[in-house]
Design a protein around this motif. Structure first.
Motif, short mmCIF file in Angstrom:
data_model
loop_
_atom_site.label_atom_id
_atom_site.label_comp_id
_atom_site.label_asym_id
_atom_site.label_seq_id
_atom_site.Cartn_x
_atom_site.Cartn_y
_atom_site.Cartn_z
N ARG A 293 94.74 29.06 70.85
CA ARG A 293 93.70 28.80 69.85
C ARG A 293 92.43 29.53 70.28
N PRO A 294 92.03 30.53 69.54
CA PRO A 294 90.89 31.36 69.94
C PRO A 294 89.61 30.55 70.14
N LYS A 295 88.92 30.87 71.19
CA LYS A 295 87.60 30.31 71.45
C LYS A 295 86.62 31.46 71.59
N GLU A 296 85.37 31.15 71.58
CA GLU A 296 84.38 32.21 71.68
C GLU A 296 84.48 32.92 73.02
N ASN A 297 84.69 32.14 74.08
CA ASN A 297 84.83 32.70 75.42
C ASN A 297 85.90 31.95 76.20
N ARG A 298 86.41 32.56 77.24
CA ARG A 298 87.23 31.88 78.22
C ARG A 298 86.67 32.18 79.60
N LYS A 299 87.05 31.40 80.59
CA LYS A 299 86.49 31.55 81.92
C LYS A 299 87.40 32.39 82.82
N TYR A 300 86.80 33.16 83.69
CA TYR A 300 87.55 33.93 84.68
C TYR A 300 86.82 33.87 86.01
N LEU A 311 86.79 44.28 84.93
CA LEU A 311 86.95 43.09 84.08
C LEU A 311 86.96 43.49 82.61
N ALA A 312 86.05 44.39 82.24
CA ALA A 312 85.98 44.84 80.85
C ALA A 312 87.25 45.61 80.47
N LYS A 313 87.70 46.50 81.35
CA LYS A 313 88.87 47.32 81.06
C LYS A 313 90.14 46.47 80.98
N ASN A 314 90.32 45.56 81.95
CA ASN A 314 91.54 44.74 82.00
C ASN A 314 91.65 43.76 80.83
N ASN A 315 90.51 43.44 80.23
CA ASN A 315 90.52 42.49 79.12
C ASN A 315 90.27 43.15 77.77
N ASN A 316 90.30 44.49 77.75
CA ASN A 316 90.16 45.24 76.50
C ASN A 316 88.90 44.89 75.73
N ILE A 317 87.80 44.78 76.45
CA ILE A 317 86.51 44.55 75.79
C ILE A 317 85.51 45.59 76.28
N LYS A 318 84.44 45.75 75.53
CA LYS A 318 83.41 46.70 75.91
C LYS A 318 82.52 46.11 76.99
N LEU A 319 81.99 46.98 77.84
CA LEU A 319 81.15 46.54 78.95
C LEU A 319 79.93 45.77 78.45
N GLU A 320 79.34 46.22 77.36
CA GLU A 320 78.14 45.55 76.85
C GLU A 320 78.47 44.15 76.30
N GLU A 321 79.71 43.97 75.79
CA GLU A 321 80.13 42.64 75.31
C GLU A 321 80.24 41.66 76.47
N ASN A 326 77.46 37.07 79.48
CA ASN A 326 77.07 36.54 80.79
C ASN A 326 75.63 36.97 81.12
N PRO A 327 74.64 36.30 80.55
CA PRO A 327 73.25 36.69 80.76
C PRO A 327 72.79 36.60 82.21
N GLU A 328 73.57 35.90 83.06
CA GLU A 328 73.20 35.81 84.48
C GLU A 328 73.40 37.14 85.20
N ILE A 329 74.13 38.10 84.57
CA ILE A 329 74.27 39.44 85.15
C ILE A 329 73.02 40.22 84.76
N GLY A 338 84.25 34.64 93.47
CA GLY A 338 84.35 33.19 93.41
C GLY A 338 83.58 32.55 92.27
N ARG A 339 82.76 33.32 91.61
CA ARG A 339 81.99 32.77 90.50
C ARG A 339 82.74 32.98 89.18
N GLU A 340 82.59 32.01 88.25
CA GLU A 340 83.25 32.11 86.95
C GLU A 340 82.35 32.80 85.93
N TYR A 341 82.96 33.71 85.19
CA TYR A 341 82.23 34.42 84.15
C TYR A 341 82.95 34.25 82.80
N ASN A 342 82.20 34.36 81.74
CA ASN A 342 82.76 34.27 80.39
C ASN A 342 83.42 35.59 80.00
N ILE A 343 84.66 35.51 79.49
CA ILE A 343 85.34 36.68 78.95
C ILE A 343 85.45 36.48 77.44
N PRO A 344 84.74 37.26 76.65
CA PRO A 344 84.80 37.10 75.19
C PRO A 344 86.22 37.31 74.67
#
Length: 380
Positions: A293-300, A311-321, A326-329, A338-344
């Motif tokens: 079930r699609p969500k806006e983001n998932r955790k990695y 991360l962007a390449k392996n998940n088929n998303i653009k770097l800017e997305e 993840n505004p903390e970047i 070890g930190r969790e980031y949102n994967i759109p």
């Protein structure tokens, strides 16, 4: 003809000597492909989008038709769909009928709560339905008939017989006036008589839509297990009653049931040419939790060697997305191990996610979604 991979059906033993394990011994030979798919649900209790939901059920049906052919797929339901939710109760079951018409239901029977609106209400629902409500063991005392007693469908050169059985315990759901109008006969006696009639009609495969149930809360004289034990010739029982297990076999009859409120959908593959009744069926249950079930983001969680770019390449998303999610970047390039980031989530990386998590990508059909939205707006 198509090739299919082995499916081994796990059977839950109920402590009865007549219950045997059910499995398919089909091989990958092209000459042994299945030629019929039966999609099944039961006891939806007025649900439309809950659980797997009809928009996804219709997608399952369409995919099956793509594999087996338009006329080689039957969608059958074992009853209990016309009451239970606010919209179903308010529309007296019309909301369920509208959606079931849309997904192409072939037949159902009378299940739990379907007498809620009385015989007149059930008759009105049948008149609105493109599908048949089958009541094999319901007899009208004035000799009239408001339900179909059985149905014969032709699949290629084979005949499929469909009957519908309800428990005499459903008398408690009828008002005094309606009790005088109909008789709910012993389901096993009625089934025995109708199976003989279907055999005279040269029917090749018999399906019973049953709301009898099969556990300790059910009258032991009227269970799907007793039906299979007592009546020879029924190949498949689709049950919507109370069941502790979702599938088991007695003699040569496979008994299956889906979870209520559309929390699962059954798929039975049938080889109509096989003479070995124990080996001509495959059964699979798709549960709500099996579907992505699609969500806006998932955790990695970042591992050693990961970079923002990887991360962007392996998940088929653009770097800017990825950076936007993840505004903390703050510097646009630093991620911490070890930190969790949102994967759109997007259509592009959905297949990658499903492959890694073994989930099924069953999208919601837009046309069925539109029917449900219309129902909710108009409150039909």
């Amino acid at each position: 003809m198509k090739k299919f991979i082995y499916i081994l059906l796990t059977i839950f033993l109920l402590g009865c000597s007549q219950i045997t394990s059910f499995k398919s011994e089909k091989n990958n030979d092209e000459n042994n492909a299945y030629d019929l798919a039966i999609i099944s649900t039961g006891n939806g209790k007025g649900s439309l989008e809950e659980g797997v939901g009809y928009p996804r059920i219709y997608t399952i049906i369409k995919r099956a038709k793509g594999m087996y052919g338009e006329n080689n797929v039957l969608y059958l339901d074992s009853g209990g769909n016309f009451s239970g939710t606010t919209i179903a109760n308010r529309t007296k079951g019309s909301s369920s009928v509208a959606v079931l018409n849309g997904v192409g239901l072939k037949a159902t029977t009378v299940g739990e709560g379907d007498f809620k609106y009385g015989l007149k209400g059930l008759t009105n629902l049948q008149e609105k339905s493109n599908f048949k409500i089958i009541g094999t063991n319901i007899r009208e005392n004035d000799k009239s008939s408001f339900l179909t007693h059985y149905l014969i469908e032709e699949i290629g050169d084979k005949k499929i017989g469909i009957i519908g059985l309800i428990s005499p315990e459903f008398y408690k759901d009828l008002n005094g006036e309606d009790i005088e109008k109909i008789s709910i006969e012993d389901p096993i006696v009625s089934a025995s008589l109708i199976v003989k009639e279907l055999k005279k009609e040269k029917v090749d495969f018999i399906i019973a839509l049953s709301s009898l149930g099969n556990d300790e809360r059910t009258n032991k004289e009227w269970t799907s297990g007793e039906l299979a034990k007592s009546v020879n010739g029924i190949d498949l029982i689709i049950d919507s009653g109370k069941n502790k297990v979702t599938s088991f076999q007695i003699k040569k009859t496979l008994i299956i049931s889906s979870k209520e409120q559309l929390r699962s959908v059954g798929i039975v593959q049938v080889d109509l040419d096989s003479r070995l009744k124990n080996e001509n069926l495959n059964y699979k249950l798709i549960k709500t939790e099996d579907i992505y079930r699609p969500k806006e983001n998932r955790k990695y969680k970042v591992k050693k060697g990961d970079t923002l770019y990887s991360l962007a390449k392996n998940n088929n998303i653009k770097l800017e997305e990825l950076i936007k999610a993840n505004p903390e970047i703050t510097d646009g390039r630093t991620i911490e191990i070890g930190r969790e980031y949102n994967i759109p989530i997007s259509n592009e990386n959905l297949s990658v996610y499903n492959k890694n998590n073994k989930l099924l990508n069953i999208e919601e059909d837009k046309n069925i979604k539109a029917i449900i939205e219309k129902i909710n707006k108009k409150r039909i």
